[in-house]
Design an enzyme around this catalytic site. Structure first.
Site, short mmCIF file in Angstrom:
data_model
loop_
_atom_site.label_atom_id
_atom_site.label_comp_id
_atom_site.label_asym_id
_atom_site.label_seq_id
_atom_site.Cartn_x
_atom_site.Cartn_y
_atom_site.Cartn_z
N ASP A 30 24.72 -14.52 -52.33
CA ASP A 30 25.35 -13.53 -51.46
C ASP A 30 26.33 -12.70 -52.31
OD1 ASP A 30 25.85 -13.42 -48.09
OD2 ASP A 30 27.23 -12.34 -49.41
N ASN A 87 22.49 -16.38 -38.37
CA ASN A 87 23.17 -15.53 -37.39
C ASN A 87 22.14 -14.65 -36.70
OD1 ASN A 87 25.80 -16.40 -38.06
ND2 ASN A 87 25.90 -14.99 -39.79
N VAL A 96 22.67 -7.81 -41.41
CA VAL A 96 21.42 -7.36 -42.06
C VAL A 96 20.27 -7.86 -41.18
CG1 VAL A 96 19.96 -7.50 -44.10
CG2 VAL A 96 22.46 -7.43 -44.36
N HIS A 100 17.68 -14.24 -42.44
CA HIS A 100 18.10 -14.93 -43.66
C HIS A 100 18.87 -16.18 -43.27
CE1 HIS A 100 20.91 -11.78 -42.53
NE2 HIS A 100 21.87 -12.61 -42.88
N HIS A 102 21.70 -18.70 -44.38
CA HIS A 102 22.85 -18.87 -45.28
C HIS A 102 22.95 -20.34 -45.68
CE1 HIS A 102 25.10 -15.01 -44.33
NE2 HIS A 102 24.37 -15.10 -43.25
P1 5GP Z 1 24.66 -11.65 -41.88
O1 5GP Z 1 26.04 -11.12 -41.61
O2 5GP Z 1 23.60 -10.62 -41.50
O3 5GP Z 1 24.36 -13.01 -41.35
O4 5GP Z 1 24.57 -11.83 -43.45
C1 5GP Z 1 24.31 -10.78 -44.34
C2 5GP Z 1 24.82 -11.22 -45.67
O5 5GP Z 1 24.26 -10.37 -46.65
C3 5GP Z 1 26.34 -11.12 -45.81
O6 5GP Z 1 26.88 -12.41 -46.10
C4 5GP Z 1 26.53 -10.13 -46.95
O7 5GP Z 1 27.61 -10.47 -47.80
C5 5GP Z 1 25.20 -10.17 -47.66
N1 5GP Z 1 24.86 -8.94 -48.33
C6 5GP Z 1 25.03 -7.67 -47.83
N2 5GP Z 1 24.58 -6.77 -48.72
C7 5GP Z 1 24.11 -7.47 -49.80
C8 5GP Z 1 23.54 -7.09 -51.04
O8 5GP Z 1 23.34 -5.90 -51.34
N3 5GP Z 1 23.19 -8.08 -51.91
C9 5GP Z 1 23.38 -9.41 -51.60
N4 5GP Z 1 23.02 -10.30 -52.53
N5 5GP Z 1 23.94 -9.80 -50.43
C10 5GP Z 1 24.29 -8.85 -49.55
#
Ligand code: 5GP
Ligand code: ZN
Length: 114
Positions: A30, A87, A96, A100, A102
């Site tokens: 992340d 999530n 996003v 995914h 975590h």
């Molecule tokens: P969500 O909030 O959708 O459950 O998790 C999305 C995750 O993607 C977040 O923890 C965020 O830090 C990570 N993330 C967002 N943009 C990028 C990126 O460009 N590269 C990587 N490796 N992680 C990302």
């Protein structure tokens, strides 16, 4: 060209620190880690949320969970403990919209989560 961030990472158009790659999924770090170990396990297929899962995805999801356990062991956090999080939608913090998993660990995890 897709505008999905994780499809673009999987296609190699955007850089990420890959941890492990399998036929059905990719694991990368992340960019904004919330714990010393914070890895995202991401299916290669674009699936927006867990609400979009179909029966044919069951093997894929099982493989992602087993992969997360393997990655936890490789980081030596399997015995102290780690958290796996999916999530779903904005109310749960999804930002996003490409499913995914975590993997978080390397520090004590609080319960209930925020
Ligand atoms: P969500 O909030 O959708 O459950 O998790 C999305 C995750 O993607 C977040 O923890 C965020 O830090 C990570 N993330 C967002 N943009 C990028 C990126 O460009 N590269 C990587 N490796 N992680 C990302
Ligand atoms: Zn996608």
């Amino acid at each position: 060209m897709t505008d999905c961030l994780f499809c673009r990472i999987i296609a190699g158009e955007i850089e990420a620190k890959t941890v492990e790659e399998e036929a059905g999924w990719v694991a990368f770090r992340d960019v904004n880690p919330q714990a010393p170990v914070h890895v995202l396990i991401v299916p290669r297929e674009h699936i927006a949320t867990t609400n979009d899962l179909e029966e044919r995805h069951e093997g894929l999801l099982g493989g992602m969970v087993r992969g997360a356990a393997r990655i936890a062991a490789a980081h030596d956090i399997d015995m102290e403990g780690y958290r796996l999080v999916l999530n779903t939608n904005r109310g749960a913090g999804q930002s996003v919209f490409h499913l995914h998993l975590h993997l978080l660990g390397g520090r004590p995890m609080l319960w209930p989560p925020g």
